[in-house]
Motif scaffolding. Structure first.
Motif, PDB file in Angstrom:
ATOM      1  N   ASP A   1       0.800  -1.229   0.000  1.00  0.00           N
ATOM      2  CA  ASP A   1       0.000   0.000   0.000  1.00  0.00           C
ATOM      3  C   ASP A   1       0.836   1.284   0.000  1.00  0.00           C
ATOM      4  N   THR A   2       2.151   1.185   0.233  1.00  0.00           N
ATOM      5  CA  THR A   2       3.005   2.380   0.155  1.00  0.00           C
ATOM      6  C   THR A   2       3.173   2.838  -1.289  1.00  0.00           C
ATOM      7  N   LYS A   3       2.891   1.938  -2.235  1.00  0.00           N
ATOM      8  CA  LYS A   3       3.085   2.187  -3.679  1.00  0.00           C
ATOM      9  C   LYS A   3       4.566   2.299  -4.045  1.00  0.00           C
ATOM     10  N   HIS A   4       5.457   1.949  -3.110  1.00  0.00           N
ATOM     11  CA  HIS A   4       6.897   1.936  -3.376  1.00  0.00           C
ATOM     12  C   HIS A   4       7.490   0.552  -3.129  1.00  0.00           C
ATOM     13  N   VAL A   5       6.608  -0.433  -2.979  1.00  0.00           N
ATOM     14  CA  VAL A   5       6.994  -1.838  -2.899  1.00  0.00           C
ATOM     15  C   VAL A   5       6.186  -2.554  -3.976  1.00  0.00           C
ATOM     16  N   GLU A   6       6.896  -3.155  -4.915  1.00  0.00           N
ATOM     17  CA  GLU A   6       6.225  -3.846  -6.017  1.00  0.00           C
ATOM     18  C   GLU A   6       5.664  -5.193  -5.564  1.00  0.00           C
ATOM     19  N   SER A   7       6.479  -5.955  -4.838  1.00  0.00           N
ATOM     20  CA  SER A   7       6.056  -7.267  -4.356  1.00  0.00           C
ATOM     21  C   SER A   7       6.777  -7.556  -3.048  1.00  0.00           C
ATOM     22  N   ALA A   8       6.197  -8.482  -2.273  1.00  0.00           N
ATOM     23  CA  ALA A   8       6.774  -8.768  -0.963  1.00  0.00           C
ATOM     24  C   ALA A   8       6.448 -10.185  -0.535  1.00  0.00           C
ATOM     25  N   ALA A   9       7.282 -10.687   0.381  1.00  0.00           N
ATOM     26  CA  ALA A   9       7.074 -12.034   0.920  1.00  0.00           C
ATOM     27  C   ALA A   9       7.609 -12.110   2.340  1.00  0.00           C
ATOM     28  N   VAL A  10       7.095 -13.094   3.060  1.00  0.00           N
ATOM     29  CA  VAL A  10       7.602 -13.439   4.384  1.00  0.00           C
ATOM     30  C   VAL A  10       8.065 -14.888   4.317  1.00  0.00           C
ATOM     31  N   ILE A  11       9.308 -15.104   4.720  1.00  0.00           N
ATOM     32  CA  ILE A  11       9.912 -16.430   4.717  1.00  0.00           C
ATOM     33  C   ILE A  11      10.294 -16.767   6.148  1.00  0.00           C
ATOM     34  N   SER A  12      10.027 -18.006   6.559  1.00  0.00           N
ATOM     35  CA  SER A  12      10.423 -18.407   7.908  1.00  0.00           C
ATOM     36  C   SER A  12      11.939 -18.554   7.958  1.00  0.00           C
ATOM     37  N   LEU A  13      12.521 -18.095   9.031  1.00  0.00           N
ATOM     38  CA  LEU A  13      13.966 -18.182   9.190  1.00  0.00           C
ATOM     39  C   LEU A  13      14.400 -19.633   9.361  1.00  0.00           C
ATOM     40  N   LYS A  14      13.637 -20.381  10.129  1.00  0.00           N
ATOM     41  CA  LYS A  14      13.916 -21.809  10.305  1.00  0.00           C
ATOM     42  C   LYS A  14      13.177 -22.573   9.209  1.00  0.00           C
ATOM     43  N   GLY A  15      13.918 -23.265   8.393  1.00  0.00           N
ATOM     44  CA  GLY A  15      13.299 -24.065   7.346  1.00  0.00           C
ATOM     45  C   GLY A  15      13.128 -23.340   6.026  1.00  0.00           C
ATOM     46  N   ALA A  16      13.262 -22.032   6.017  1.00  0.00           N
ATOM     47  CA  ALA A  16      13.164 -21.221   4.800  1.00  0.00           C
ATOM     48  C   ALA A  16      11.886 -21.477   4.012  1.00  0.00           C
ATOM     49  N   ALA A  17      10.770 -21.635   4.694  1.00  0.00           N
ATOM     50  CA  ALA A  17       9.484 -21.834   4.026  1.00  0.00           C
ATOM     51  C   ALA A  17       8.840 -20.482   3.733  1.00  0.00           C
ATOM     52  N   VAL A  18       8.221 -20.363   2.574  1.00  0.00           N
ATOM     53  CA  VAL A  18       7.496 -19.145   2.217  1.00  0.00           C
ATOM     54  C   VAL A  18       6.157 -19.180   2.943  1.00  0.00           C
ATOM     55  N   LEU A  19       5.927 -18.190   3.804  1.00  0.00           N
ATOM     56  CA  LEU A  19       4.717 -18.155   4.630  1.00  0.00           C
ATOM     57  C   LEU A  19       3.627 -17.280   4.033  1.00  0.00           C
ATOM     58  N   ALA A  20       4.017 -16.228   3.325  1.00  0.00           N
ATOM     59  CA  ALA A  20       3.034 -15.326   2.715  1.00  0.00           C
ATOM     60  C   ALA A  20       3.720 -14.546   1.605  1.00  0.00           C
TER      61      ALA A  20
END
Length: 128
Positions: free
Chosen positions: A14-33
């Protein structure tokens, strides 16, 4: 939608200055969102997690992501900023997550960085 997905949209996209984003778990490196249309493959998530263990190498060599070779602008134990031909990639580590955000030409890198760092600070305060 889960809480992490909502945070990505509300605090970053919503800032309009981030094209795409993700959250990755530090343990296991799984993509959470992830934000819409942002695909991170498991090996890429693992590469992001490993990057924080090899900041000296990342500073010198950069890394390859989405068919582009990104050069490193900053790399320390909590943040990695990189760029490639008007596009950029920002990664910030919290206790539990790695936040990943991209920006493109026409967006202000400083706004992207500030938004990601503030979200990381919020998650750290929540113990995440």
């Amino acid at each position: 939608m889960n809480q992490l997905h909502n945070l990505l949209n509300d605090c970053l996209i919503d800032t309009k200055h981030v094209e795409s984003a993700a959250v990755i778990s530090l343990k296991g490196a799984a993509v959470l969102a992830t934000s819409a249309r942002f695909n991170i493959q498991p090996q890429q998530a693992h590469m992001f997690a490993e990057a924080f263990k090899r900041t000296a190498v990342i500073r010198e060599e950069g890394f390859y992501f989405q068919d582009k070779n990104y050069s490193c602008v900053r790399a320390d134990k909590n943040s990695i900023y990189s760029k490639c031909n008007g596009k950029g990639l920002v990664m910030v580590k919290t206790g539990s997550y790695i936040l990943v955000a991209t920006y493109n030409e026409g967006m202000y890198p400083s706004v992207c960085v500030e938004a990601v760092e503030k979200l990381a600070e919020y998650l750290r305060e929540k113990g995440k």
